[in-house]
Design a protein around this motif. Structure first.
Motif, PDB file in Angstrom:
ATOM      1  N   THR A 197       0.844  -1.203   0.000  1.00 27.83           N
ATOM      2  CA  THR A 197       0.000   0.000   0.000  1.00 27.83           C
ATOM      3  C   THR A 197       0.877   1.251   0.000  1.00 27.83           C
ATOM      4  N   LEU A 198       1.173   1.785   1.178  1.00 22.72           N
ATOM      5  CA  LEU A 198       1.861   3.073   1.240  1.00 22.72           C
ATOM      6  C   LEU A 198       3.277   3.014   0.687  1.00 22.72           C
ATOM      7  N   ASN A 199       4.065   2.002   1.069  1.00 27.66           N
ATOM      8  CA  ASN A 199       5.435   1.936   0.555  1.00 27.66           C
ATOM      9  C   ASN A 199       5.456   1.664  -0.939  1.00 27.66           C
ATOM     10  N   ALA A 200       4.480   0.892  -1.435  1.00 25.87           N
ATOM     11  CA  ALA A 200       4.381   0.672  -2.876  1.00 25.87           C
ATOM     12  C   ALA A 200       4.042   1.969  -3.593  1.00 25.87           C
ATOM     13  N   ALA A 201       3.209   2.796  -2.977  1.00 23.58           N
ATOM     14  CA  ALA A 201       2.902   4.102  -3.565  1.00 23.58           C
ATOM     15  C   ALA A 201       4.158   4.971  -3.644  1.00 23.58           C
ATOM     16  N   TRP A 202       4.968   4.962  -2.589  1.00 24.69           N
ATOM     17  CA  TRP A 202       6.236   5.704  -2.626  1.00 24.69           C
ATOM     18  C   TRP A 202       7.140   5.182  -3.736  1.00 24.69           C
ATOM     19  N   ALA A 203       7.105   3.880  -3.989  1.00 26.53           N
ATOM     20  CA  ALA A 203       7.989   3.277  -4.987  1.00 26.53           C
ATOM     21  C   ALA A 203       7.670   3.716  -6.402  1.00 26.53           C
ATOM     22  N   ILE A 204       6.475   4.283  -6.626  1.00 25.90           N
ATOM     23  CA  ILE A 204       6.131   4.784  -7.961  1.00 25.90           C
ATOM     24  C   ILE A 204       5.728   6.257  -7.925  1.00 25.90           C
ATOM     25  N   GLY A 205       6.093   6.941  -6.846  1.00 24.86           N
ATOM     26  CA  GLY A 205       5.881   8.381  -6.777  1.00 24.86           C
ATOM     27  C   GLY A 205       4.437   8.813  -6.628  1.00 24.86           C
TER      28      GLY A 205
END
Length: 427
Positions: A365-373
């Motif tokens: 969720t959140l860390n995956a969102a950070w991984a694609i900006g």
């Protein structure tokens, strides 16, 4: 303003909201985020506007026009963010799977003209309409699993024309259905067959003939596969530096099969993510965490070694203990992970990489969102973020990784609209 959507009676509301809002969840923070028992979340059109315990719900904002969903004591959480896929390609490699089961290695298959080269041939000969129809089919499958935002890499054209086509197909697929698609340019997957033995020439072609035709505003990231048989660390560095100078964010496939140092090199360049990392050492991961100040995310892909029947998995537990933010993805592709089941990837990350249930949920969720900006828009339930939500058919966070291989999704909301309602058992 009156609520347009209200989800009430959430047994556990998994907010993914942590103490810090300016970097991914790392270390202890990856599992110490807010869970609200007996909660609600309210939206106005596409945006979350309020959430909290049920006694705090402002009933005055609930009108006859409000769509009310009763979670019935179930888990409610952010939509899944799928941060590493190879969405657009032609054909499949089911026949090669049978050969692998009979003992042939990847190199054996590649030498006979198979492997990625077979997908390149199928992709080059497919029409744009065929590629789009296949991509839309796959996005429907991802949505079924609760994926609401998805990264789509190119990389199966390996020539200028086809690589640009793959990016355009990914963009069009994003426009035609509700799952949001974030394109990444992976023309540097391996050298194109016309450039066999000339990887530097191939990269120069991409810089001169392809990247100038792509807008960083529409395709925010450039990726490269740094590995034996693909691109060296030195060539990868030069290429990523050139991409960065053109305004792109950078990513890398590295340390999948060997410890070459690609992850550390990319992190030094400010890479948004370092992906695979099966051979990244805990000491190197801790250095990356310090050098990047916790902003580079390690995207781990546990279904790849599972599907390839490999023994080595990335040491996710050690990465988190070393304060390196961790995300989890399927790596959906025709060769090493033909699966869209991000829940299974989460479960294997717990079983083989040592993540706790809370850490694994943060990783998709959140860390995956950070991984694609995309962290400003999705990945957590907070006022001001997009109303991308899931109602699961489980009562607690701990049950998410427990039911191995099952899809727990009951309802999918994207942008405040119910877009998927799966048939589940009645109460």
């Amino acid at each position: 303003m009156a609520y347009t959507l209200l989800i009430r009676n959430c047994g556990q509301l998994l907010t993914l909201a942590g103490a810090s809002t300016d970097q991914p969840l790392a270390g202890a923070a990856q599992q110490h985020w807010r869970v609200i028992p007996n909660g609600y979340v309210a939206c106005v059109r596409e945006q979350i506007v309020a959430l909290g315990p049920m006694p705090d719900l402002d009933e005055a904002e609930v009108t006859s026009a409000t769509v009310v969903l009763d979670a019935g004591g179930r888990v409610v959480m952010p939509g899944l963010v799928e941060c590493h896929t190879h969405l657009v390609f032609g054909g499949n490699r089911a026949g090669e799977f049978q050969r692998k089961l009979q003992g042939e290695t990847y190199l054996d298959i590649l030498a006979s003209g198979g492997g990625i080269l077979s997908t390149v041939r199928a992709t080059r000969t497919a029409s744009e309409a065929e590629l789009l129809a296949t991509a839309l089919h796959h996005l429907e499958g991802f949505r079924h699993y609760g994926v609401t935002t998805l990264e789509a890499k190119s990389g199966y054209g390996l020539d200028a024309q086809t690589e640009l086509c793959l990016v355009q197909v990914a963009q069009e697929a994003g426009r035609r259905q509700p799952v949001r698609v974030v394109p990444t340019f992976l023309g540097a997957h391996v050298p194109g067959p016309e450039y066999r033995g000339r990887p530097t020439d191939y990269l120069n072609m991409l810089v001169q003939d392809v990247l100038p035709h792509i807008s960083p505003q529409e395709v925010p990231f450039v990726d490269i596969f740094c590995e034996e048989g693909a691109f060296s660390v030195a060539d990868s560095r030069q290429y990523l530096e050139q991409a960065r100078a053109l305004g792109f964010g950078v990513k890398i496939h590295a340390e999948q099969l060997h410890d070459l140092g690609g992850c550390e090199m990319a992190a030094q360049l400010g890479a948004t993510s370092i992906d695979h990392a099966d051979y990244l050492t805990p000491a190197a991961a801790a250095r990356i965490a310090r050098q990047s100040q916790g902003r580079t995310v390690a995207v781990l892909l546990p279904l790849v070694p599972l599907f390839l029947r490999q023994e080595r998995y990335a040491p996710g537990r050690a990465f988190i203990d070393g304060n390196l933010p961790v995300a989890i993805s399927t790596d959906f592709n025709p060769g090493s992970c033909p699966s869209k089941n991000l829940w299974l990837a989460l479960q294997v990350a717990c079983l083989k990489m040592g993540l706790t249930p809370a850490e694994a949920v943060a990783a998709v969720t959140l860390n995956a969102a950070w991984a694609i900006g995309e962290q400003q828009h999705c990945g957590s339930l907070e006022p001001g973020k997009r109303a991308d939500l899931l109602v699961l058919d489980v009562p607690t966070l701990e049950e998410i990784p427990y039911w191995l291989g099952e899809n727990p999704v009951r309802q999918v909301i994207i942008g405040g609209q119910l877009v998927e309602e799966l048939c589940k058992k009645t109460d």
